[in-house]
Enzyme design. Structure first.
Site, short mmCIF file in Angstrom:
data_model
loop_
_atom_site.label_atom_id
_atom_site.label_comp_id
_atom_site.label_asym_id
_atom_site.label_seq_id
_atom_site.Cartn_x
_atom_site.Cartn_y
_atom_site.Cartn_z
N SER A 235 0.83 -1.19 0.00
CA SER A 235 0.00 0.00 0.00
C SER A 235 0.88 1.26 0.00
CB SER A 235 -0.96 -0.03 1.19
OG SER A 235 -1.93 0.99 1.09
N GLU A 367 -9.19 -4.19 -4.84
CA GLU A 367 -8.48 -3.17 -4.06
C GLU A 367 -9.41 -2.09 -3.50
OE1 GLU A 367 -5.47 -3.05 -3.11
OE2 GLU A 367 -4.19 -4.18 -4.49
N HIS A 480 -8.19 -4.77 -0.37
CA HIS A 480 -6.90 -4.12 -0.14
C HIS A 480 -6.39 -4.47 1.26
CE1 HIS A 480 -3.82 -0.99 -0.55
NE2 HIS A 480 -4.10 -0.63 0.70
#
Length: 564
Positions: A235, A367, A480
């Site tokens: 991330s 995501e 995500h």
């Protein structure tokens, strides 16, 4: 914040907490030279752990909102046995118009509660994990972890690394693991013209770079090889990996040698952004200054530096955060400053202004789902266009945004969680917004970057993937961050975690995920035929990287207009 997201946030730290049992009576010791000190750690479960080793002077007092300074002298003995302090966190906005979350945030920033979370400004430390008993002459490859959290949250204590080191030993590819803290939110990424003029932009990236220099100076004493460093992040950590590749237009050298020789980017790469002193950046700075009570000061930046810790923390957290309605329209993230990041990362990528090192990059299939949970008022196409125009893309025309949204025509095909038909639509535009936020922030931006890389540096090897192992999870899919449990900790010892550990460790050792991966299927370079390795719980497969091609083609033609 939705109940699903609250549950995820509440349970992840408990699951990620690493056990500390079977400690030896005598801790391992390492003598480092820059600065001179003896570091004392602990050993458990066949892993030596060294916690909270300082790599910079405390960024407190007059050093607040200043570039990190290396330590010239330190105590003769560093007791690296207790969990490291975390940098100040930005969990919820303290904006008083956002009730009741602002009240919760204010309470959470009171020092007594911060102490429970062990957070504070004096946080620039790193952790080292190694196989127990590793000798200084072992010359093991080094894996340096950069945590994610939207540049607002995260800590090295959450990502212990001991389990990954144990896995590396069991696979016959032992590594040294390092994780560094870096300043977050307004402490590390405060934008504004005043910050730019002061030479204090993108401090979190400078923290990361100084930690990498500490590794170059000292990791050999722990048994690591400073010439075999791979940087790895998820991330915001993955975005940071590319930013470290692109800092100073791609100069990743220190004392004449590269700081790293490879990169792994999980869910992130080029975060296209407007300048530090742009309209959005200046609005963030002005909001912080106003809420700090510094708007009447002659030198507003000096005023912020002079505030007590809690007052500055609440002011820094008074802008919208990632865990709210604004989602990934982030207040704090690396922005071009003309020096560290000379241009927006997408422009640096297109021009090849980044270090020529092999890399792995990939995404979770869904995501965007966790970032679209709190916008239940978006019920029409115009609502989504308004949302993106108002909060995200100041340089894009309304027609461009409308055309972008129009490429997501049918939630059966273009809605996330993908491959779930019309089900899992939390609210009328949930699946559509999930797909848009996921693609623009991660999945299709990755494809844009890979095509830039193919043209700019055709001789640099790279591999890409898509993970689909949580496909059946309602509303979220393979969301995500779901790879943290699966990949980083390998909590479920299934095909996905086992194969990815083997591929990644092979890459760390040989700069090729296939060389030491044993009987796992061959993972072709993306440049061969633009194929992704698609990871499932029980198998892997190759997937052509051409899904949602109409959106991708629109993005490539208009990418400069979609800076955040």
């Amino acid at each position: 914040m939705s109940s699903i997201l609250k549950l995820l946030l509440a349970t992840l730290p408990l699951v990620l907490a690493a056990p500390a049992s079977n400690k030896r009576a005598d801790g391992p010791t390492v003598v480092i030279s820059k600065p001179d000190a003896t570091v004392i750690g602990v050993s458990a479960n066949n892993v030596d752990s060294f916690n909270g080793i300082p790599f910079a002077l405390p960024p407190t007092g007059s050093n607040r909102l200043k570039p990190p300074r290396p330590i010239e002298t330190s105590p003769e003995i560093i007791q690296a046995t207790l969990p490291a302090k975390s940098c100040p966190q930005f969990t919820l906005s303290t904006d008083t118009s956002d009730l009741p979350t602002s009240i919760i945030a204010e309470v959470g920033n009171i020092p007594i509660f911060q102490a429970i979370k062990n957070s504070g400004e004096d946080c620039l430390t790193l952790n080292v994990r190694r196989p127990a008993g590793t000798k200084p002459d072992a010359k093991l490859p080094v894996l340096v972890w950069i945590y994610g959290g939207g540049f607002e949250q995260g800590s090295i204590t959450t990502y212990d690394g001991a389990a990954f080191v144990a896995s590396s030993v069991s696979l016959g590819m032992p590594v040294i693991y390092v994780a560094m803290n870096y300043r977050l939110g307004g402490f590390g990424f405060l934008p504004g013209a005043e910050v730019l003029e002061d030479g204090s932009a993108n401090l979190g990236l400078l923290d990361q770079r100084l930690a990498l220099e500490w590794v170059a100076d000292n990791i050999a004493a722990f048994g690591g090889d400073p010439t075999k460093v791979t940087i790895w992040g998820e991330s915001a950590g993955a975005i940071s990996v590319f930013d470290q590749m692109a800092l100073y237009d791609g100069d990743n050298t220190y004392n004449g040698s590269p700081l790293f020789r490879g990169g792994i980017m999980d869910s992130g790469c080029i975060a296209s952004a407007n300048p530090v002193d742009g309209v959005k950046g200046q609005a963030v700075y002005d909001t912080v200054v106003k809420n700090a009570g510094c708007d009447g000061a002659t030198d507003t930046l000096a005023c912020l530096r002079g505030l007590d810790y809690t007052k500055f923390l609440n002011a820094a957290n008074s802008v919208p955060g990632i865990l709210g309605y604004n989602s990934v329209a982030e207040s704090y993230l690396p922005r071009p400053d003309g020096y560290l990041l000379t241009e927006s990362p997408d422009q640096l990528a297109a021009k090849g202004k980044y270090a020529s090192v092999p890399f792995i990059i990939g995404d979770q299939e869904d995501e965007g789902t966790i970032f679209a949970l709190t916008q239940k008022n978006l019920t029409t196409t115009n609502d989504i266009v308004d949302y993106l125009q108002t909060l995200y893309f100041f340089d894009a025309s309304r027609q461009q945004i409308t055309d972008l949204v129009a490429t997501y025509q049918d939630i059966q095909e273009d809605g996330s969680p993908f491959r779930t038909g019309t089900s899992n639509n939390w609210y009328p535009q949930f699946k559509r917004l999930s797909a848009i936020l996921g693609d623009l922030s991660f999945t299709l931006t990755r494809r844009v970057f890979l095509n830039y890389a193919l043209k700019a540096k055709p001789n640099v090897r790279f591999w890409s993937y898509l993970s689909s192992y949580n496909h059946s999870l309602p509303f979220l899919g393979t969301f995500h961050g779901s790879d943290i449990l699966q990949l980083f900790f390998g909590i479920q010892p299934n095909y996905a975690s086992k194969s990815i550990h083997a591929y990644y460790l092979s890459f760390v050792y040989e700069q090729d995920p296939n060389s030491r991966a044993g009987n796992y299927m061959d993972w072709p370079q993306w440049s061969n035929n633009q194929s992704l390795m698609n990871f499932f719980n029980d198998h892997g497969a190759l997937l052509q990287d051409n899904f949602r091609q109409d959106t991708y083609e629109f993005l490539t033609a208009n990418f400069a207009s979609f800076h955040i």
